[in-house]
Design a protein around this motif. Structure first.
Motif, mmCIF file in Angstrom:
data_model
loop_
_atom_site.group_PDB
_atom_site.id
_atom_site.type_symbol
_atom_site.label_atom_id
_atom_site.label_comp_id
_atom_site.label_asym_id
_atom_site.label_seq_id
_atom_site.Cartn_x
_atom_site.Cartn_y
_atom_site.Cartn_z
ATOM 1 N N GLY A 1 0.783 -1.227 0.000
ATOM 2 C CA GLY A 1 0.000 0.000 0.000
ATOM 3 C C GLY A 1 0.817 1.280 0.000
ATOM 4 O O GLY A 1 0.265 2.373 -0.162
ATOM 5 N N ASP A 2 2.142 1.174 0.147
ATOM 6 C CA ASP A 2 2.991 2.367 0.167
ATOM 7 C C ASP A 2 3.318 2.830 -1.251
ATOM 8 O O ASP A 2 3.500 2.016 -2.167
ATOM 9 N N SER B 1 3.106 8.255 -0.022
ATOM 10 C CA SER B 1 1.665 8.226 0.230
ATOM 11 C C SER B 1 1.183 6.779 0.257
ATOM 12 O O SER B 1 1.970 5.848 0.369
ATOM 13 N N LYS B 2 -0.141 6.598 0.139
ATOM 14 C CA LYS B 2 -0.752 5.282 0.200
ATOM 15 C C LYS B 2 -1.604 5.021 -1.036
ATOM 16 O O LYS B 2 -2.131 5.945 -1.662
#
Length: 303
Positions: free
Chosen positions: A204-205, A217-218
């Motif tokens: 998710g990074d 961010s994600k």
């Protein structure tokens, strides 16, 4: 026996002792003998090094006697010998071990690497890797954008002009364009290094460098949207968005009265140009026109 007959017998290895003595006194003998003797060493081998031919040339230059000029049959023979050796080296060692994949504008491609890792290549992108000893050296060069689903094994490295991504077994997307470098980790752990900035990404990074500025961010999706024929952006300059439109539709985009650094959040589809243009222009209070099948003009609001 004239010179050409002597050369012909020499090439076939049919010279007798007296003919060898005559041949050795020719001004071309040293060069011709050196070329053939060294050519015998250029065999397919797992221990071949790419600088062997350069070494050969340096050795010859340091050992050869000066020759005043090249002419006639001897010059042709010299040129032909070098060409044969060079082509043999190239086709034996380079064409058999390097694999290259690339896509055109509006084109995507999916394929497997030697370890069964999977790659999806976005439009106007290319990948190159060496198949020799792949399991021990999983390394490839990327220009553009690709989504990787890496089989577990030894370290896997993706090198771009902007940075290097290192993993073991995971799923991630790498995008490298002019002034833009982004890595999204969808599964596993990814190590990213660009210039002096190194980060370890978890699922998710997102690692991003835009115009020299780093942000992290994600991402909430399980795979990059472009693999489903849709491009998505979050706070990205409109000029980058329109550059992606050019790649996906193989069109040329020009601007009128537009601040190309305005940030855009949203997306567009890859299978309908007009729908894509509407999705880009309406949120930005812009209009568009298609002057031809390959030219798009984007208009900003008149002041």
């Amino acid at each position: 026996m004239d010179k050409e007959q002597l050369m012909g017998k020499w090439l076939k290895g049919e010279l007798n002792d007296s003919e060898k003595e005559i041949f050795s006194k020719l001004d071309d003998a040293q060069l011709n003998g050196y070329i053939i003797d060294n050519a015998q060493h250029f065999k397919a081998s797992h221990f071949f090094k790419l600088n062997d031919f350069d070494t050969f040339k340096r050795q010859y230059k340091s050992s050869k006697a000066p020759v005043e000029k090249l002419n006639g049959f001897s010059a042709l023979l010299k040129v032909a010998s070098v060409i044969v050796i060079s082509l043999g080296i190239y086709f034996t060692f380079f064409s058999n071990s390097l694999s290259h994949f690339e896509t055109l504008a509006g084109e995507k491609s999916a394929f497997e690497l030697p370890d069964h890792s999977k790659v999806e290549l976005n439009a106007l992108s290319s990948i190159e890797f060496n198949t020799k000893n792949w399991d021990d050296n999983r390394f490839l060069m990327l220009d553009g954008e690709a989504y990787f689903m890496v089989s577990k094994g030894k370290t896997f490295n993706v090198k771009t002009k902007s940075g290097t991504v290192t993993v073991v077994g995971t799923q991630f997307n790498v995008k490298q364009r002019d002034n833009f470098f982004e890595v999204k980790c969808f599964e596993g752990i990814v190590k990213v290094t660009s210039d002096t900035i190194t980060r370890k990404l978890l699922e998710g990074d997102v690692y991003q460098i835009l115009n020299g500025k780093f942000t992290q961010s994600k991402v909430l999706t399980s795979a990059p949207k472009w693999t489903d024929n849709r491009s998505e952006f979050e706070a990205i300059p409109i000029k980058e968005v329109l550059s992606e439109l050019e790649r996906q539709y193989n069109v040329q985009v020009t601007f009128k009265n537009i601040d190309t650094n305005r940030l855009f959040t949203g997306g567009f589809v890859h299978n309908n140009l007009e729908n894509a243009l509407i999705a880009i222009t309406q949120p930005m209070n812009m209009t568009y026109e298609l002057s031809s099948s390959k030219l798009v003009i984007i208009h900003g609001k008149e002041h």
